[in-house]
Design a protein around this motif. Structure first.
Motif, PDB file in Angstrom:
ATOM      1  N   ARG A 876       0.835  -1.200   0.000  1.00 55.99           N
ATOM      2  CA  ARG A 876       0.000   0.000   0.000  1.00 55.99           C
ATOM      3  C   ARG A 876       0.878   1.263   0.000  1.00 55.99           C
ATOM      4  O   ARG A 876       0.530   2.275  -0.641  1.00 55.99           O
ATOM      5  N   ALA A 880       0.904   4.267  -2.821  1.00 60.44           N
ATOM      6  CA  ALA A 880       0.812   5.691  -2.472  1.00 60.44           C
ATOM      7  C   ALA A 880       1.974   6.477  -3.082  1.00 60.44           C
ATOM      8  O   ALA A 880       1.784   7.572  -3.642  1.00 60.44           O
ATOM      9  N   TYR A 881       3.184   5.921  -2.991  1.00 62.35           N
ATOM     10  CA  TYR A 881       4.370   6.566  -3.563  1.00 62.35           C
ATOM     11  C   TYR A 881       4.174   6.781  -5.067  1.00 62.35           C
ATOM     12  O   TYR A 881       4.446   7.862  -5.607  1.00 62.35           O
ATOM     13  N   GLU A 891      -5.192  11.239  -3.654  1.00 61.16           N
ATOM     14  CA  GLU A 891      -5.344   9.791  -3.449  1.00 61.16           C
ATOM     15  C   GLU A 891      -4.197   9.248  -2.608  1.00 61.16           C
ATOM     16  O   GLU A 891      -4.401   8.401  -1.721  1.00 61.16           O
ATOM     17  N   ALA A 892      -2.992   9.745  -2.878  1.00 55.40           N
ATOM     18  CA  ALA A 892      -1.818   9.276  -2.136  1.00 55.40           C
ATOM     19  C   ALA A 892      -1.928   9.650  -0.666  1.00 55.40           C
ATOM     20  O   ALA A 892      -1.638   8.830   0.215  1.00 55.40           O
ATOM     21  N   LEU A 895      -4.480   7.461   1.140  1.00 61.18           N
ATOM     22  CA  LEU A 895      -3.974   6.100   1.337  1.00 61.18           C
ATOM     23  C   LEU A 895      -2.923   6.079   2.452  1.00 61.18           C
ATOM     24  O   LEU A 895      -2.930   5.173   3.312  1.00 61.18           O
ATOM     25  N   LEU A 896      -2.038   7.053   2.461  1.00 61.03           N
ATOM     26  CA  LEU A 896      -1.003   7.106   3.499  1.00 61.03           C
ATOM     27  C   LEU A 896      -1.614   7.343   4.882  1.00 61.03           C
ATOM     28  O   LEU A 896      -1.155   6.765   5.876  1.00 61.03           O
ATOM     29  N   LEU A 916       4.065  11.468   3.547  1.00 57.09           N
ATOM     30  CA  LEU A 916       2.796  12.104   3.897  1.00 57.09           C
ATOM     31  C   LEU A 916       3.026  13.557   4.305  1.00 57.09           C
ATOM     32  O   LEU A 916       2.294  14.469   3.885  1.00 57.09           O
TER      33      LEU A 916
END
Length: 925
Positions: A876, A880-881, A891-892, A895-896, A916
Motif C-alpha cells: 500500500r 501511495a508513492y 489519493e496518495a 492512502l497514506l 505524507l
C-alpha cells in the motif's frame, strides 16, 4: 518486498450474501431466482458446499436428476453431511435406476436414527426394483423397529405386497395409511395402483389425479397416471400429462416412446391393436394358458430376449420358467449369466446353490459358482465345493486352477504354488497350467522362476503378446526396468492397441521420469476406457509429476466420481496437500474414514490437516482417538507428543513422552525431546537435570550440544550459547538446525561475525552446501551487507543452485534496486515469471518499475499485488508513492493516512510518514 523466511498470507472472499438470497428464494418456491443467485455464488466460490447442496435440490425440483446427483455427490466429496440431502439423493438415484447407489448410502455414511429409518425404506424400494423381495422385506423389518406405525412404512410394505400380488393384505395396509393421513400422496398412489390391478380403471384414475395434485413434481406418479390414461384410451388427457413429463424430463425414453405411440393412436384409434401387434414379437402374444401348457415356449421367448440383449425381459421369463422346470440346467446357466450381467451376484449364487445337487451333471456351472464365491469373498464355501469337485474330477485342469485360486484367496500361497507346480510337472504340455505356474511365481515374488517360465512360454510362441507383456511386467517388478522397455515396444509393434503394454510402458516411463511420454501413452487409453481406474490414476500421477496439476485433479476426480478408488484418492490427497489445499485433502481423508472407521493412518492425516487449517482444538480431539491405538509403540507415542506440542496441548505432550519412556527408557530421541519439552514449558532446571546424564554419556553428540545451547539461550546466556552451537557444528558441519539457531542468534545481534567466519570456513571445506550459502546470503541481507549478499546469491545461480526459486530472484531484485535498476528489473521479471500470481512478485516488479520511472505501468501491477494481499502495508505504501509520482496527491495522501492510522509496523513506515508530511506540506503551500 523481501522473501527471507515467511510467505505472504492468502485472503479468502465470501459468497454468503448471495447464498442467503438463494435460500430465501428457495424457501418461497422462487426456484428460478434461487438458481440465479446460486450461479453467482458458485462462480465466486466453486466449492461453496451449502450452495452446491441447494443447487442439487433445485435441479431435482426441475427434473434434472443426473445433474442433481452430480451436485450432491460433489458436495459429499467436499465434506457435506449426508443428512442434508439423503432423501433427495436417494430419490434421484431411484429415478435414474442407480439402485446399488441407494443401498450403499446407508453403508458408506453414519446416519441418525431418523435418517436410518428413511434409508431402510429407500433401500427396500431399491431392492424391490431389483426384484429382490427378501432383502426388501429385511429392510422393512429394520425400519419397523425404528418407527412401527409410520405411514411411510405402511406404504412401503403395501408396495411389496402389491408387487407380490397379495392384494387383500396390501389393501389393509393402504387403508391403515389413509386413516392416518388421507392426503398422503404415496398412500393415494398405492390405492390407485391397487384399483388398477383390480381392473377398476376410472376409480384408479381418481386416486392418481388426487395424488398428482398433492405431489406435482413426482415423475413416477405422473408416469403412473399416464399409464392409467393410456389403459383407458383417454388420449387427450394422456397427451397433456405426457407433455408435462417431457418438460420435466425431456430425454425420458419411456415418455418419448409413448409420445410416438400416442401420435399413431390419434391418427387412427381403430388401428391401435394393429400398431401394437407390429411392435411385438409373436412370442409376446402368448397367453397364460399357452405358457402353462407348454413352458418351453417361455424358454424360447427368454432366449430371444437374451440374444437381443433385453436382459430384464429374459430374466422375468427365465425366473418363471425355472419355477416351472427347475431341472433344466441350460436355463439355470442362462439365468445365472443374466444375474451376473446385471450385477446381482448374490442372486446368481442363490440360484446355483438351489441346484447344488445337480451341478455334477454340468461341471461348468459348478465352476461358475466357485468363481462367484471367490469374487464375493466366500472362500470357505469355495474351498468346500472345489474339494468335492477335485475328488470327482481329478484330471480336470480347470478345477485345478480354481482350487489354486481358492487357496490363494485364503492366503495359502505356498499350497497354491505347489499344487500348480505339481500339476505342471504331470501335465507339462498343458498351457493353462504353465501360464498359471508363471503367474503364481510372480505373485510370490519369485522373479527368477517367473522369468524362466515366461521364457519357456515364449520359446514355443515368440510373438505372443500376452507372454511378452507378462515378461515385461516381471522385469519391471524385479527392478530390471531397462530390459522391459524393448519388450513392451516389441509388443506395440505387433499390436499397437495393446492396452496392457501401453499401460506398462507408461508405468516404466514414469519410473524413468519421462512424464510426457507416459502422458502421450495414457491419454488415448483413458479416453478409450474411461472406467479403467488404474489407467486414470496412472495418468493423474503422470500429470502430477509433470506439474500439470489442473489436469491431474480433473482426471483423478473423474476416476473416483462413481466409486472410491484408494490409489486415486491417495494421489488426490498428495496433490491437494502439496498445493496447500488442506480443506480438500481433509474432505478426502474424512471420506476414507467413513469407509475405514478408526483407521490409524487416516487419523494421523486428519490430525495434521486440522492443525494446518488452524483448528488445533479439532486436531486435539483426533489426537485423543490416536492415544488408544498406539499404547504399545514408543515411536508412535513420540510422534503423537510432537503433534500435541504443535497443537499447544503441552500437558498431553509431556504425558505422551513420559509414557513412551516407560516403554523404552533408553530411547535417546525420547530423552532429548523430554528436555525440549521442559524448555518449552520453561522448567529449565528439569531440562538441565534430564540432559545431564546424556551429556556425560555422549559428550560430543551434536544434538545434545545443541540442547545445551538452547538452555543457555532460554536463560539469556547468549555468548555461552553461541560457543556451544559452534561446538555442535564442529562435530557435524551439516547440522542444519544448529546452523539455523546460530543464524537466528546472529540476527538478534549476537555473534554476527562468528556466524560469517564459521559459514565461510565450512563452505571452503565442503562441496555440497548450497543451503548454507543461501543462509549466509540471507545473513548478509539482515546485516545490510548488500554487495556480500549479492555475491553469495550470484554464486548460487552460477553453480546452478536455486535457479527456479522465485524468492531468491526477488531478493536479488531488491538488493540491486538502489544501485542498478536494469539488473533489478531483470531479476524482478524472472521472479514474476516463476511466481506470476504471488503478491510478493507483483509488488517487487511494480516497485522496480516505479523506481525506474514507469509509474503508470507500476501502479497497475501494484494494484494486482494489493488485490492478492490487501493487508500488506508495504504494498500500500508503494501504491501511495507511485500515485504521488503520478501527481495524484489527494489519493496518495488518503492512502497514506489510512496506512499510518492503523499503527501497523513495516520497514518503510518512516518513509511513509515523511512522504505524507511532504505531500500535506506541498498542498498547504
Amino acid at each position: 518486498m523481501w522473501c527471507l523466511l515467511f510467505a505472504p498470507a492468502a485472503l479468502f472472499a465470501s459468497a454468503d450474501t448471495d447464498y442467503e438470497k438463494a435460500l430465501q428464494a428457495f424457501q418461497q418456491n422462487e426456484h428460478q431466482a434461487a438458481y440465479i443467485h446460486l450461479k453467482n455464488v458458485l462462480q465466486q466460490a466453486p466449492e461453496h458446499i451449502p450452495a452446491k447442496v441447494l443447487m442439487g435440490k433445485i435441479l431435482l425440483q426441475k427434473g434434472y436428476f443426473n445433474e442433481a446427483i452430480i451436485e450432491f455427490e460433489e458436495s459429499l466429496r467436499e465434506g457435506a453431511d449426508i443428512e442434508l440431502m439423503l432423501a433427495e439423493l436417494a430419490n434421484s438415484y431411484l429415478f435414474t435406476g442407480k439402485h446399488q447407489q441407494v443401498i450403499a448410502l446407508g453403508q458408506d455414511y453414519k446416519l441418525s436414527a431418523e435418517s436410518q429409518f428413511d434409508w431402510h425404506l429407500f433401500a427396500a424400494a431399491a431392492y424391490l426394483n431389483l426384484n429382490d423381495t427378501d432383502n426388501a422385506r429385511q429392510h422393512f423389518q429394520w425400519a419397523g423397529k425404528l418407527k412401527p406405525k409410520a405411514v411411510r412404512l405402511l406404504n412401503s410394505q403395501a408396495a411389496l405386497l402389491l408387487k407380490e400380488k397379495r392384494l387383500k393384505e396390501a389393501e389393509l395396509l393402504i387403508e391403515q395409511a389413509l386413516q392416518q393421513n388421507n392426503v398422503n400422496p404415496q398412500a393415494l398412489h398405492l390405492k390407485a395402483e391397487l384399483l388398477q390391478l383390480q381392473g377398476q380403471l376410472p376409480k384408479a384414475q381418481h386416486y392418481y389425479e388426487q395424488a398428482v395434485l398433492l405431489s406435482p413434481q413426482d415423475p413416477l406418479l405422473r408416469r403412473a397416471l399416464l399409464r392409467n390414461y393410456v389403459s383407458q384410451y383417454k388420449t387427450d388427457l394422456a397427451e397433456e400429462t405426457l407433455q408435462i413429463i417431457l418438460q420435466q424430463t425431456p430425454d425420458d425414453p419411456y415418455a418419448l416412446l409413448l409420445s410416438a405411440w400416442l401420435s399413431s393412436l390419434k391418427q387412427n384409434l381403430a388401428d391401435a391393436t394393429a400398431v401394437s401387434t407390429q411392435l411385438s414379437e409373436k412370442l409376446w402374444q402368448l397367453t397364460k394358458e399357452q405358457i402353462v401348457n407348454q413352458p418351453s415356449l417361455l424358454f424360447s421367448r427368454a432366449l430371444l430376449s437374451y440374444v437381443d440383449g433385453n436382459y430384464e425381459k429374459a430374466r422375468s421369463d427365465l425366473v418363471s420358467y425355472n419355477q416351472a422346470v427347475p431341472a433344466d440346467l441350460n436355463a439355470v446357466a442362462i439365468l445365472t449369466d443374466v444375474y451376473i450381467r446385471q450385477g446381482d451376484n448374490g442372486l446368481a449364487i442363490q440360484l446355483l446353490e438351489r441346484h447344488l445337487n445337480q451341478l455334477n451333471n454340468m461341471p461348468e456351472l459348478a465352476q461358475r459358482l466357485i468363481t462367484l464365491y471367490i469374487r464375493t469373498n466366500r472362500a470357505y464355501k469355495a474351498e468346500q465345493l472345489i474339494a468335492n469337485l477335485r475328488l470327482q474330477f481329478p484330471d480336470n485342469i480347470d478345477f485345478t486352477l480354481l482350487h489354486a485360486a481358492v487357496l490363494k484367496q485364503i492366503a495359502h500361497d505356498k499350497q497354491a504354488h505347489d499344487l500348480i507346480a505339481g500339476q505342471s510337472a504331470l501335465h507339462s504340455d498343458n498351457l493353462l497350467l504353465r501360464i498359471n505356474h508363471a503367474l503364481l511365481a510372480l505373485d510370490n515374488k519369485d522373479y527368477a522362476q517367473a522369468l524362466m517360465l515366461a521364457d519357456q512360454l515364449l520359446s514355443a510362441d515368440a510373438d505372443n503378446v500376452h507372454y511378452l507383456n507378462f515378461k515385461a511386467a516381471t522385469l519391471i517388478k524385479s527392478g530390471q526396468a531397462q530390459l522391459a522397455a524393448p519388450v513392451l515396444e516389441h509388443i506395440l509393434k505387433l499390436q499397437p492397441a495393446h492396452t496392457a503394454a501401453q499401460f506398462n510402458l507408461a508405468t516404466l516411463a514414469i519410473h524413468q521420469q519421462n512424464y510426457l511420454q507416459a502422458i502421450t501413452l495414457l491419454e488415448p487409453l483413458v479416453k478409450l476406457y474411461p472406467q479403467h481406474k488404474p489407467a486414470g490414476t496412472l495418468l493423474g500421477l503422470a500429470y502430477f509429476r509433470a506439474k500439470q496439476f489442473e489436469k491431474a485433479e480433473t482426471v483423478l476426480l473423474k476416476t473416483v466420481a462413481s466409486k472410491p478408488y484408494p490409489p486415486a484418492d491417495e494421489l488426490l490427497f498428495d496433490l491437494y496437500f502439496q498445493q496447500g489445499r488442506y480443506q480438500q485433502a481433509l474432505v478426502i481423508t474424512e471420506q476414507a474414514l467413513k469407509r475405514s472407521f478408526m483407521d490409524e493412518t487416516l487419523l494421523w492425516k486428519k490430525a495434521q490437516l486440522l492443525l494446518l487449517l488452524k483448528q488445533p482444538d479439532e486436531s486435539i480431539k483426533v489426537q485423543n482417538l490416536l492415544v488408544g491405538l498406539i499404547t504399545t509403540d514408543a515411536d508412535k507415542m513420540l510422534r503423537l507428543a510432537l503433534l500435541q506440542r504443535e497443537s499447544g496441548d503441552l500437558g498431553a505432550s509431556g504425558q505422551s513422552l513420559q509414557n513412551a519412556l516407560q516403554l523404552a527408557p533408553q530411547h535417546k530421541l525420547l530423552q532429548l525431546e523430554l528436555v525440549n519439552h521442559y524448555l518449552i514449558i520453561e522448567q529449565y532446571s528439569k531440562a538441565e537435570q534430564q540432559l545431564k546424564p546424556l551429556t556425560a554419556k555422549f559428550p560430543s553428540d551434536p544434538n545434545i550440544l545443541m540442547l545445551q545451547a538452547d538452555i543457555a539461550v532460554a536463560q539469556q546466556q547468549y555468548e555461552a550459547a553461541r560457543v556451544i552451537y559452534l561446538k555442535a557444528i564442529a562435530q557435524d558441519p551439516q547440522f542444519r538446525l544448529a546452523w539455523v539457531k546460530l543464524y537466528q542468534l546472529a540476527k538478534s545481534g549476537y555473534g554476527a561475525t562468528a556466524f560469517t567466519d564459521a559459514a565461510h570456513s565450512t563452505l571452503n571445506a565442503t562441496q555440497d552446501s548450497s543451503w548454507l550459502r543461501r543462509l549466509l546470503a540471507e545473513h548478509y541481507v539482515n546485516q545490510q551487507q548488500t554487495s556480500d549478499a549479492i555475491a553469495q546469491y550470484e554464486m548460487l545461480l552460477a553453480n546452478g543452485d536455486f535457479t527456479e526459486d522465485a524468492a531468491l530472484y526477488n531478493n536479488l531484485a531488491n538488493l540491486y534496486l538502489p544501485s542498478d535498476t536494469a539488473k533489478a528489473l531483470k531479476h524482478a521479471e524472472k521472479t514474476l515469471a516463476l511466481a506470476p500470481k504471488q503478491a510478493f512478485s507483483l509488488d517487487t516488479y511494480g516497485w522496480v518499475l516505479a523506481q525506474s520511472g514507469q509509474y503508470q505501468q507500476a501502479v497497475a501491477i501494484l494494484r494486482q499485488a494489493n488485490a492478492l494481499n490487501a493487508t500488506d502495508p508495504t504494498i500500500r505504501f508503494h501504491i501511495a508513492y507511485t500515485l504521488a509520482k503520478l501527481q495524484r496527491q489527494a489519493e496518495a495522501i488518503e492512502l497514506l493516512q489510512q496506512l499510518l492510522a492503523n499503527g501497523q509496523d513495516f520497514t518503510e513506515k518512516q518513509q511513509a510518514a515523511q512522504l505524507l508530511q511532504q505531500l500535506v506540506g506541498a498542498n498547504s503551500a
